[in-house]
Write an enzyme that holds these catalytic residues in place. Sequence first.
Site, PDB file in Angstrom:
ATOM      1  CE1 TYR A 145      25.136   3.201  -4.320  1.00  0.00           C
ATOM      2  CE2 TYR A 145      23.486   4.919  -4.130  1.00  0.00           C
ATOM      3  CZ  TYR A 145      23.907   3.723  -4.657  1.00  0.00           C
ATOM      4  OH  TYR A 145      23.078   3.054  -5.525  1.00  0.00           O
TER       5      TYR A 145
ATOM      6  N   GLY B 178       0.766  -1.238   0.000  1.00  0.00           N
ATOM      7  CA  GLY B 178       0.000   0.000   0.000  1.00  0.00           C
ATOM      8  C   GLY B 178       0.794   1.283   0.000  1.00  0.00           C
ATOM      9  CB  VAL B 179       4.344   2.086   0.612  1.00  0.00           C
ATOM     10  CG1 VAL B 179       5.295   3.260   0.470  1.00  0.00           C
ATOM     11  CG2 VAL B 179       4.241   1.649   2.068  1.00  0.00           C
TER      12      VAL B 179
ATOM     13  CE  LYS C 176      19.935   1.361  -3.929  1.00  0.00           C
ATOM     14  NZ  LYS C 176      20.614   2.672  -3.961  1.00  0.00           N
TER      15      LYS C 176
ATOM     16  CG  HIS D  15      23.602  -2.215  -2.620  1.00  0.00           C
ATOM     17  ND1 HIS D  15      24.158  -1.052  -2.123  1.00  0.00           N
ATOM     18  CD2 HIS D  15      23.619  -2.071  -3.962  1.00  0.00           C
ATOM     19  CE1 HIS D  15      24.487  -0.263  -3.130  1.00  0.00           C
ATOM     20  NE2 HIS D  15      24.178  -0.859  -4.255  1.00  0.00           N
TER      21      HIS D  15
ATOM     22  N   GLY E 220      19.101  10.014  -7.795  1.00  0.00           N
ATOM     23  CA  GLY E 220      20.115   9.067  -7.356  1.00  0.00           C
ATOM     24  C   GLY E 220      21.417   9.767  -7.001  1.00  0.00           C
TER      25      GLY E 220
ATOM     26  CG  MET F  91       8.786   4.783  -4.973  1.00  0.00           C
ATOM     27  SD  MET F  91       9.815   3.279  -5.032  1.00  0.00           S
ATOM     28  CE  MET F  91       9.288   2.568  -6.596  1.00  0.00           C
ATOM     29  N   PRO F  92       7.133   7.761  -5.580  1.00  0.00           N
ATOM     30  CG  PRO F  92       7.960   9.838  -4.885  1.00  0.00           C
ATOM     31  CD  PRO F  92       7.787   8.410  -4.427  1.00  0.00           C
ATOM     32  CB  ALA F  93       7.007   7.222 -11.442  1.00  0.00           C
ATOM     33  CG  LEU F  94      12.147  11.463 -11.918  1.00  0.00           C
ATOM     34  CD1 LEU F  94      12.736  10.651 -13.071  1.00  0.00           C
ATOM     35  CD2 LEU F  94      12.047  12.925 -12.321  1.00  0.00           C
ATOM     36  N   GLY F  95      12.890   9.604  -9.242  1.00  0.00           N
ATOM     37  CA  GLY F  95      13.661   9.916  -8.041  1.00  0.00           C
ATOM     38  C   GLY F  95      15.024  10.455  -8.408  1.00  0.00           C
TER      39      GLY F  95
ATOM     40  CG  ASP G 132      18.238   4.976  -4.799  1.00  0.00           C
ATOM     41  OD1 ASP G 132      17.422   4.055  -4.636  1.00  0.00           O
ATOM     42  OD2 ASP G 132      19.464   4.788  -4.938  1.00  0.00           O
TER      43      ASP G 132
END
Length: 301
Positions: A54, A15-16, A79, A112, A24, A18-22, A49
């Site tokens: 990283y 049910g969460v 991750k 990851h 990185g 999430m935007p389709a563009l993020g 993200d």
Amino acid sequence: MGTSNGQPQLRLHGGVDMPALGFGVYQTPPEQTADAVATAIADGYRLIDTAAAYMNEREVGEAIAASGVDRDDLFVTTKLWVSDYGYDTALAACEASLRKLGLDQIDLYLLHQPVPSDLDLHVATWRAAEQLLADGKVRAVGVSNHTPPQLRRLIERTEVVPAVNQVEVHPYFVQRQLREVHEELGVVTQAWSPLGGVKRYWGPDDPDETQDPLQHPTILGLADTYGKTPAQVMLRWHIDHGFCAIPKSTRPERIAENIDIFDFALNADEVAAIDALDTGERGGPDPEVDHPEWFDVKIPD
Ligand code: A2P
């Protein structure tokens, strides 16, 4: 697909949204990360993200704290790195990520990498992810770089199906078979290196169109048709497929360019023309191969 702020949202199972563009930040040096993320949030990105590996979670957290945007309006992914795989170590590593990010909850927590030859370790780590979900430390759990057999083996042995598989996807590596398996299992496809950057990272300084889909005539032609840039056409291809894409840039003009994609759409023939650019060759590592050296990369506190 719903929308929020004029941007499409993908519904994850559980049910969460999430935007389709993020945005990185892989390969974004820590000293450039806070500025890049601040620019992205100011430009309207709502998904950030990052990853423990990283080494820039702290700087992502700084930019989020300074942004003035409500926490509930941001979607933060991080991750778990392989050197923290295992049940107890994974729980502790998630706490460390929360602390560095300065957050009470992570929106999406990903394993990851797969562990090709140690299913028990893989499963124990996923059990920790399930526990983090049950405890509310994370809102959704998923994986990255998993192949269909790796997804299926994990799902057979555990309870919660990964909400997302974040994998290399771009016009030169379209992952048709993996995407079919995602549809069957209800897993959202999230594209890393959506602009095909991975084909260039370790290649020549001056890549030609064989390494760089941004230079392909099909992409250039569509850019001309719509009065958009090649990067915008490629990102729109991801959106029109129903993927989530997380382009990386440290340059303000490109960060702005990469989110300016919600005033046009590709038709089915145009999407198919880009699908046809597939070379079947990935730019990143083969997920079926063990990388023992990755376990030597320890995440500092
Ligand atoms: P930079 O950070 O200097 O802008 P991907 O996300 O597919 O891996 O692509 C990221 C790579 O593509 C980085 O090298 C980034 O460089 C570059 N890049 C990001 N946005 C654009 C754009 N709009 N046009 C051209 N190159 C881009």
